[in-house]
Design an enzyme around this catalytic site. Structure first.
Site, PDB file in Angstrom:
ATOM      1  N   ARG A  33       3.458   6.318   1.693  1.00  0.00           N
ATOM      2  CA  ARG A  33       4.083   8.015   1.864  1.00  0.00           C
ATOM      3  C   ARG A  33       3.256   8.754   1.001  1.00  0.00           C
ATOM      4  O   ARG A  33       4.066   9.801   0.407  1.00  0.00           O
ATOM      5  CB  ARG A  33       5.517   8.068   1.963  1.00  0.00           C
ATOM      6  N   GLY A  66       0.777  -1.305  -0.126  1.00  0.00           N
ATOM      7  CA  GLY A  66       0.044  -0.066  -0.114  1.00  0.00           C
ATOM      8  C   GLY A  66       0.816   1.358  -0.027  1.00  0.00           C
ATOM      9  O   GLY A  66       2.085   1.146   0.201  1.00  0.00           O
ATOM     10  N   ASP A 106       4.860  -4.527  -7.365  1.00  0.00           N
ATOM     11  CA  ASP A 106       4.135  -3.451  -7.043  1.00  0.00           C
ATOM     12  C   ASP A 106       4.657  -2.198  -7.630  1.00  0.00           C
ATOM     13  O   ASP A 106       3.947  -1.011  -7.439  1.00  0.00           O
ATOM     14  CB  ASP A 106       4.176  -3.169  -5.483  1.00  0.00           C
TER      15      ASP A 106
END
Length: 496
Positions: free
Chosen positions: A94, A91, A253
């Site tokens: 930042r 996820g 990712d």
């Protein structure tokens, strides 16, 4: 959509998806934001007013200090394979997605702030970014865009007026990043790992409609999406290879479904050619070396196919067969894209029987002589039609060693069998072979000047020069030259 003097209006199509796709969250304000650079051309393309973005009010918005009442900022959920090991929950740790902007052609683009504060996925981190990684991503992503490589873009860089602690205190900054979307292979893996077939199908439909709408009217949306992503990634990674670009962290990712390059942490362009080149400080085994990038892309796409199995077909065996058949096309897709690009770099318009051997010999010579990747190909463009007084000729900057003489004779004999005007061929080769790239030693020098001395002049000068990668100017020769021995950068680092 246009914006003049007011906070821009954003769309929120991703926020319309169910809440398990994200965490609704506003950026954490920073102390004293100051504009470093606004990408005025990109701003205009997105209907934004560059003067307002450069104003105090615009800087507050780009820093995340000002969020319009109708905005729906969020941090997105995703998973990912990192160096081959699966992490089911990563996820945005930042980064905050402010929403979407629409260009004059009606295309949607995400606007995300990197370094905007902690989220539920920060894993104990502060959610901030040091100045150096922000400037690196601005430089390299905009250079990639100028080179014609699909990429996320930098809208603006803003200093935060705060210090972030890493191995030492560093000035903080925020990057306003634009992407066709931030949907990743890891986004699909996130819901597949949770056996959330409903969310998986929603994600497939959303991604297909947003990125590949021509394929949306199909009986099998998941298969259509898989094939579209296979093609987009084959094109993308072939372009990396043709430019000597090493991504450095090809985790799932960090691979976008839309086929844009993302994550410019440990990336680098090769100087001296070596197919085993690795720059990333954390890639100890060389998993993401230059020569391995096509194979890793194939591996990542197999992971995508596996994650899509639950929505590919109601019969699991049929679903696996469809997934495997699609993934098996990647090698041919990559080879076709790479061959087309390499032909353009070498001035060839068609394939002849001796071409494969000629190309193998070229790469072997480049490796044996450790010639500069970028300038070797650029010099070939000069030699494709050598004429006195050619203003694009870089012979005063870089020449090929005598070991190339026999190969050059074979190649020029091959060019003589090509149809067409030699001048037009040379002009096309110049377009395919840049002379200015974001060389590691120049990037590091610019980051050091800004981080340690508050001097942004080298950064701005490099941004401006890299916007015209193919246009030779002898006055900028210092920005085209390979590093000297004491200037070489052997490692690059993640920007977390």
């Amino acid at each position: 959509m246009s914006s003049t003097g007011t906070t821009p209006a954003l769309e929120h199509t991703f926020a319309d998806l169910p809440e398990r796709f994200y965490q609704a969250l506003a950026p954490t304000p920073v102390a004293a934001p100051q504009a470093i650079r606004v990408n005025e051309g990109l701003a205009r393309h997105l209907g934004l007013d560059p003067d307002w973005l450069n104003s105090a009010a615009g800087t507050e918005w780009l820093a995340g200090n000002t969020v319009a009442a109708a905005s729906r900022p969020l941090a997105a959920a995703y998973a990912g394979h990192q160096f081959g090991g699966f992490n089911p929950q990563l996820g945005d740790g930042r980064a905050i997605l402010l929403g979407e902007l629409r260009d004059a052609q009606g295309r949607l683009f995400d606007l995300q702030l990197k370094g905007a504060g902690p989220t539920r996925w920060s894993r104990g981190g502060d959610g901030r970014s040091p100045l150096g990684p922000v400037l690196r991503e601005y430089l390299v992503s905009e250079a990639m865009a100028a080179l014609g490589v699909p990429t996320t873009r930098a809208l603006a860089a803003v200093s935060s007026g705060e210090t972030v602690m890493r191995d030492r205190p560093l000035p903080g900054a925020i990057l306003a990043r634009v992407a066709s979307s931030h949907l990743r292979i890891g986004s699909v893996e996130y819901f597949s790992a949770r056996k959330d077939t409903e969310a998986l199908q929603l994600l497939v439909d959303y991604a297909l409609q947003r990125h590949f709408p021509a394929r949306a009217d199909t009986d099998n949306p998941a298969l259509a999406l898989l094939n579209a992503v296979l093609q987009a990634q084959a094109q993308l990674v072939s372009q990396w290879q043709l430019l000597g670009f090493i991504h450095g962290v090809m985790n799932t990712d960090n691979m976008l479904l839309c086929g844009e390059t993302i994550d410019y942490g440990p990336c680098a362009f090769m100087d001296a050619f070596n197919p085993d080149t690795v720059f990333s400080s954390i890639d100890h085994a060389g998993r993401y070396a230059y020569r391995n990038q096509p194979g890793i892309a194939h591996w990542n796409l197999a992971s995508l196919a596996q994650a899509l199995v639950p929505v590919l077909h109601s019969d699991p065996e049929q679903a696996v067969a469809l997934a495997q058949a699609a993934v098996d096309t990647f090698s041919d897709r990559f080879l076709a894209a790479h061959t087309e690009g390499l032909n353009a770099k070498l001035g060839l318009t068609g394939q002849q029987a001796d071409d494969a051997g000629l190309i193998e010999q070229l790469y072997a010579l480049m490796a044996e002589e450790a010639t500069d990747f970028t300038l070797t190909f650029r010099r070939l463009a000069d030699l494709a039609n050598p004429e006195p007084g050619n203003p694009q000729d870089i012979g005063d900057l870089y020449t090929l060693p005598p070991a190339f003489d026999a190969w050059l004779a074979q190649w020029q004999s091959r060019l003589a069998r090509e149809p067409g005007d030699p001048r037009a061929r040379q002009a096309a080769m110049y377009r395919a072979n840049p002379v200015f790239i974001p060389r590691n030693h120049l990037v590091e020098a610019a980051l050091t000047a800004a981080t340690d001395h508050g001097d942004f002049a080298p950064f701005h000068a490099l941004v401006q020069r890299l916007a015209r990668p193919g246009q030779w100017d002898p006055e900028d020769r210092h920005l085209a030259m390979p590093p000297e021995a004491g200037q070489r950068v052997h490692q690059t680092f993640c920007g977390t």
